[in-house]
Scaffold this motif. Structure first.
Motif, PDB file in Angstrom:
ATOM      1  N   ARG A 139      -0.263   4.500   1.269  1.00 46.42           N
ATOM      2  CA  ARG A 139      -0.474   5.253   2.525  1.00 46.42           C
ATOM      3  C   ARG A 139      -1.418   4.585   3.514  1.00 46.42           C
ATOM      4  N   GLU A 140      -2.120   3.543   3.079  1.00 47.23           N
ATOM      5  CA  GLU A 140      -3.127   2.916   3.941  1.00 47.23           C
ATOM      6  C   GLU A 140      -2.499   2.389   5.237  1.00 47.23           C
ATOM      7  N   SER A 141      -3.306   2.301   6.295  1.00 50.56           N
ATOM      8  CA  SER A 141      -2.815   1.802   7.592  1.00 50.56           C
ATOM      9  C   SER A 141      -2.324   0.354   7.472  1.00 50.56           C
ATOM     10  N   ARG A 144       4.173  -0.762   3.544  1.00 49.43           N
ATOM     11  CA  ARG A 144       3.628   0.593   3.349  1.00 49.43           C
ATOM     12  C   ARG A 144       4.766   1.446   2.811  1.00 49.43           C
ATOM     13  N   THR A 201       0.846  -1.182   0.000  1.00 47.55           N
ATOM     14  CA  THR A 201       0.000   0.000   0.000  1.00 47.55           C
ATOM     15  C   THR A 201       0.889   1.243   0.000  1.00 47.55           C
ATOM     16  N   GLY A 257      -4.588  -2.067   9.737  1.00 46.15           N
ATOM     17  CA  GLY A 257      -5.892  -2.387   9.156  1.00 46.15           C
ATOM     18  C   GLY A 257      -5.763  -3.410   8.046  1.00 46.15           C
ATOM     19  N   ARG A 258      -4.781  -3.204   7.170  1.00 44.34           N
ATOM     20  CA  ARG A 258      -4.554  -4.127   6.056  1.00 44.34           C
ATOM     21  C   ARG A 258      -4.140  -5.507   6.591  1.00 44.34           C
TER      22      ARG A 258
END
Lengths: 99, 143
Positions: free
Chosen positions: A53-55, A82, A51, A58-59
């Motif tokens: 920028r996604e957390s 990330r 990803t 959470g991923r």
């Protein structure tokens, strides 16, 4: 697509470094993970996810659930990368049998 | 077989370098096929999947000889999946049915194969219907 391949490249480094294994073969579409990794004795699943920028957390949580649904009933590793912050989670996850 | 004390894994004990070489070659073919498919090169992708399917069949036969049952199932189902992606639905269906006939197949993999088989049979049905209508249309155009 580029993020996915970049994450796979990083996973290829993380696997021997932290799991003392190597990437053996690609999994089939629908297997719920991306690669088979292992040594000369045993094979495990590996799911890779990248990803921008996604957390990461959470991923990671979502991918643990996905990995635990694998049809082979095996334990597996997750490599979540990330790129914006140059961080990664590399975790080992037990298969959880669901009734 | 599974060894719960050391975690749930697939055994690959006793596989020689020739097996590993073939396994790597097959894996590279599947990766290449997927890339070709994404770029719209369907024929070349199908060629790679067909070659990978043949290798998977050979690998699974060697695993059966060695008694590595769990790994046999992985490669056998992969062969069926490769045949389907190469367009050979008949062979894929036959292989899935053979796997489902095994009493030592795990429940998780059984469900996965049953789901796959259902899709393949539905696709074959669509193909039969469209083939008949296409052939009929062609004959009507010619006459």
């Amino acid at each position: 697509m580029v993020t996915e391949w970049a994450a796979s490249g990083i996973a290829c480094v993380l696997v021997p470094l932290y799991a003392r294994m190597r990437v053996l073969q690609v999994a089939q579409a629908g297997d719920s993970f991306d690669y088979w990794i292992g040594d000369n004795e045993r094979e495990y699943a590996l799911e890779v996810s990248g990803t921008i920028r996604e957390s990461l957390e959470g991923r990671h949580t979502a991918k643990v659930r996905q990995l635990q649904k694998n049809p082979y009933g095996i334990d597996g590793y997750l490599a979540i990368i990330r790129f914006a912050t140059k961080e990664a989670i590399f975790s080992f996850n037990r298969y959880e049998e669901t009734a | 077989m599974m060894d719960r004390q050391k975690g749930q894994a697939i055994s690959r004990k006793g596989l020689d370098s020739a097996f590993v070489e073939e396994e790597t070659r097959k894996s590279n073919l599947i990766l290449e096929a997927n890339l070709l498919k994404e770029r719209g090169h369907r024929q070349e992708a199908a060629d790679r999947f067909a070659e990978a399917a043949q290798i998977e069949e050979r690998l699974s036969e060697r695993l059966a000889e060695k008694g590595l049952v769990d790994k046999y199932f992985v490669h056998r189902f992969s062969a069926a999946s490769c045949w389907a992606q190469a367009g050979n639905i008949y062979q894929a269906i036959v292989m899935c049915e053979e796997l489902l006939a095994r009493s030592d197949l795990s429940e998780g993999l059984r469900q996965r194969i049953q789901g796959h088989l259902q899709i393949l049979r539905a696709r074959r049905e669509q193909w039969f219907v469209s083939l008949v209508s296409d052939v009929t249309a062609e004959v009507m155009l010619e006459s």
